[in-house]
Design an enzyme around this catalytic site. Structure first.
Site, PDB file in Angstrom:
ATOM      1  N   LYS A  23       2.219  -3.283   7.355  1.00  0.00           N
ATOM      2  CA  LYS A  23       2.457  -3.426   5.907  1.00  0.00           C
ATOM      3  C   LYS A  23       3.878  -2.960   5.582  1.00  0.00           C
ATOM      4  O   LYS A  23       4.571  -3.575   4.762  1.00  0.00           O
ATOM      5  CB  LYS A  23       1.436  -2.612   5.101  1.00  0.00           C
ATOM      6  CG  LYS A  23       0.025  -3.159   5.117  1.00  0.00           C
ATOM      7  CD  LYS A  23      -0.117  -4.555   4.528  1.00  0.00           C
ATOM      8  CE  LYS A  23       0.100  -4.591   3.019  1.00  0.00           C
ATOM      9  NZ  LYS A  23      -0.223  -5.933   2.457  1.00  0.00           N
ATOM     10  N   HIS A  69      -5.173  10.356  11.621  1.00  0.00           N
ATOM     11  CA  HIS A  69      -5.699  10.312  10.244  1.00  0.00           C
ATOM     12  C   HIS A  69      -4.720  10.906   9.222  1.00  0.00           C
ATOM     13  O   HIS A  69      -4.450  12.104   9.236  1.00  0.00           O
ATOM     14  CB  HIS A  69      -7.017  11.108  10.237  1.00  0.00           C
ATOM     15  CG  HIS A  69      -7.889  10.848   9.075  1.00  0.00           C
ATOM     16  ND1 HIS A  69      -9.158  11.363   8.984  1.00  0.00           N
ATOM     17  CD2 HIS A  69      -7.710  10.136   7.939  1.00  0.00           C
ATOM     18  CE1 HIS A  69      -9.711  10.972   7.857  1.00  0.00           C
ATOM     19  NE2 HIS A  69      -8.844  10.228   7.202  1.00  0.00           N
ATOM     20  N   TYR A  85      -1.975  -0.652  11.139  1.00  0.00           N
ATOM     21  CA  TYR A  85      -2.105  -1.310   9.825  1.00  0.00           C
ATOM     22  C   TYR A  85      -0.913  -0.973   8.932  1.00  0.00           C
ATOM     23  O   TYR A  85      -0.216  -1.860   8.427  1.00  0.00           O
ATOM     24  CB  TYR A  85      -3.409  -0.884   9.136  1.00  0.00           C
ATOM     25  CG  TYR A  85      -3.399  -1.153   7.643  1.00  0.00           C
ATOM     26  CD1 TYR A  85      -3.362  -2.463   7.157  1.00  0.00           C
ATOM     27  CD2 TYR A  85      -3.380  -0.105   6.711  1.00  0.00           C
ATOM     28  CE1 TYR A  85      -3.313  -2.711   5.782  1.00  0.00           C
ATOM     29  CE2 TYR A  85      -3.338  -0.355   5.348  1.00  0.00           C
ATOM     30  CZ  TYR A  85      -3.308  -1.659   4.889  1.00  0.00           C
ATOM     31  OH  TYR A  85      -3.256  -1.911   3.535  1.00  0.00           O
ATOM     32  N   THR A 140       0.825  -1.213   0.000  1.00  0.00           N
ATOM     33  CA  THR A 140       0.000   0.000   0.000  1.00  0.00           C
ATOM     34  C   THR A 140       0.860   1.264   0.000  1.00  0.00           C
ATOM     35  O   THR A 140       1.993   1.250   0.518  1.00  0.00           O
ATOM     36  CB  THR A 140      -0.892  -0.013   1.267  1.00  0.00           C
ATOM     37  OG1 THR A 140      -1.511   1.261   1.415  1.00  0.00           O
ATOM     38  CG2 THR A 140      -0.082  -0.292   2.530  1.00  0.00           C
ATOM     39  N   ASP A 141       0.297   2.352  -0.510  1.00  0.00           N
ATOM     40  CA  ASP A 141       1.006   3.641  -0.453  1.00  0.00           C
ATOM     41  C   ASP A 141       1.102   4.174   0.981  1.00  0.00           C
ATOM     42  O   ASP A 141       1.881   5.078   1.268  1.00  0.00           O
ATOM     43  CB  ASP A 141       0.330   4.678  -1.362  1.00  0.00           C
ATOM     44  CG  ASP A 141      -1.133   4.952  -1.037  1.00  0.00           C
ATOM     45  OD1 ASP A 141      -1.681   4.327  -0.105  1.00  0.00           O
ATOM     46  OD2 ASP A 141      -1.735   5.801  -1.725  1.00  0.00           O
ATOM     47  N   GLU A 142       0.299   3.592   1.895  1.00  0.00           N
ATOM     48  CA  GLU A 142       0.293   4.102   3.271  1.00  0.00           C
ATOM     49  C   GLU A 142       1.617   3.877   3.991  1.00  0.00           C
ATOM     50  O   GLU A 142       1.848   4.459   5.049  1.00  0.00           O
ATOM     51  CB  GLU A 142      -0.832   3.450   4.080  1.00  0.00           C
ATOM     52  CG  GLU A 142      -2.188   3.828   3.572  1.00  0.00           C
ATOM     53  CD  GLU A 142      -3.278   3.454   4.551  1.00  0.00           C
ATOM     54  OE1 GLU A 142      -2.979   3.185   5.725  1.00  0.00           O
ATOM     55  OE2 GLU A 142      -4.444   3.439   4.122  1.00  0.00           O
TER      56      GLU A 142
END
Ligand code: NAD
Ligand code: DAU
Length: 331
Positions: free
Chosen positions: A151, A273, A147, A120-122
């Site tokens: 990852k 966030h 999360y 993921t880009d996160e």
């Protein structure tokens, strides 16, 4: 090719199974999936006679070893995938995303099997709202949530196994996906199914946070492009220039569903966030010649709204539980 797909009963994995059967009818597909709350067996029901389905945990070394030994490529989607859940209980995220990926890596190493790791880009953290920059394969890892940190850890394991053990692996980091079969805990299907259920949509905070939306079919065509033409050990970012803030996406859904633009509630914001994600996919486009098919978010959302409208039986049984869990934390 014998293709082992982990997490094939989840959102992107199920779409990947359908995509593979449609575009590569000679490939043999095996799915390994633990059928957690995030899976939906109905997503694979129409193709069950064309695949081998194994219910199991990617952290089960014996089960993984036996399946990897019989494969030419492993496409590793299985993960705990929802940020909000990781804030409530990070434990399954550590188990699946870290221990599970480690287990897959050891099996592909033992049997010299090709791996494509889905990420993921996160892992890069977030960008400022007014920053013209985008994530590139050289961006620094800076994950924010349990999360995204697990990852990020899984990506690091893959990179280390490439460097230290010479495994044949590629890695992709993709932005936010939307489309059919997405769990209704996620932003877009939650709002669509809220409207279909007569519930007012829920926007975290002011809704200014930006996500870079890509249709799931484009993610999956990019994954096959990387498996077919990507160079071993390389990292590819997948995105389709779909940046929008959450309020704009919600207002588009409301317009497409015939509701007033202000028919939603602002609810408690997510802790930590991330502000903005944005992908520079030029390596994938320029080196491998990939292009997305869905370039119009309005058209993609309209197709997705139709899918949830036409497949109520796929999601209605889960709606009360999902909303009750959000209500507990004021969301
Ligand atoms: P999902 O939550 O919809 O599905 C995950 C699947 O993995 C489920 O079928 C679940 O049963 C299975 N699974 C979970 N733990 C398992 C275990 N221990 N053993 C075997 N199977 C297990 O997830 P998704 O949204 O389809 O995401 C798939 C992958 O893509 C993940 O690796 C995620 O990090 C990545 N990703 C997702 C997005 C997105 O927007 N959804 C974007 C970029 C990357
Ligand atoms: O960027 C890729 C990531 O995209 C993937 O790695 C994750 O697996 C996937 O879940 C997704 O993560 P996000 O946290 O960005 O997606 P989510 O759908 O949970 O939320 C999208 C945005 O919408 C985010 O800014 C939070 C906001 N939101 C979410 C929900 C569920 C709301 O405003 N209201 C909501 O009800």
């Amino acid at each position: 090719m014998r293709v082992l797909i982990t997490g094939g009963a989840g959102f992107i994995g199920a779409n990947f199974v359908h995509h593979t059967l449609e575009h590569r009818p000679d490939d043999e597909v095996t799915v390994l999936d633990a059928l957690t709350y995030a899976a939906n067996e109905a997503s694979l029901a129409p193709v069950m006679d064309r695949i081998r389905f194994v219910r199991g945990d990617i952290a089960d070394a014996a089960a993984v070893d036996a399946l990897v030994k019989q494969s030419d490529v492993v496409v590793h989607f299985a993960a705990e995938s929802h940020n909000d859940n990781s804030l409530r209980d990070p434990s399954p995220f550590v188990h699946t995303n870290l221990v599970g990926t480690f287990t897959i890596l050891e099996a592909v190493r033992r049997h010299s099997v090709r791996l494509h790791h889905i990420s993921t880009d996160e892992v890069y953290g977030d960008l400022e709202l007014d920053d013209p920059a985008k994530f590139t394969p050289d961006s620094q890892y800076n994950p924010s949530s349990p999360y995204s940190s697990t990852k990020a850890g899984s990506d690091m394991l893959v990179r280390a196994w490439v460097r230290s053990f010479g495994i044949h692996a590629t890695l992709s980091n993709c932005s936010n996906n939307y489309g059919p079969y997405q769990h209704i805990e996620k932003f877009i299907p939650r709002q669509i199914t809220n409207v279909l259920s007569g519930i007012r949509p829920k926007l975290y905070g002011a809704g200014a946070n930006v996500r870079d939306w890509i249709h799931v079919d484009d993610h999956n065509s990019a994954v096959w492009t990387i498996i077919d033409r990507g160079r071993s050990g390389e990292i590819y970012l997948i995105g389709a220039d779909g940046e929008r803030n959450n309020r704009d996406v919600l207002e588009l859904i409301l317009e497409l569903m015939g509701k007033p633009a202000d028919w939603y509630d602002h609810v408690t914001d997510r802790a930590g966030h991330d502000l903005r994600y944005a992908i520079d996919a030029s390596k994938l486009r320029d080196d491998l010649g990939w292009t997305p098919a869905f370039t119009d978010l309005r058209a993609g959302l309209a197709q997705t709204i139709s899918w949830y409208t036409d497949h109520r039986e796929w999601w209605t049984g889960h709606k009360d539980l999902v909303e009750a869990r959000y209500a507990e934390v004021g969301q």
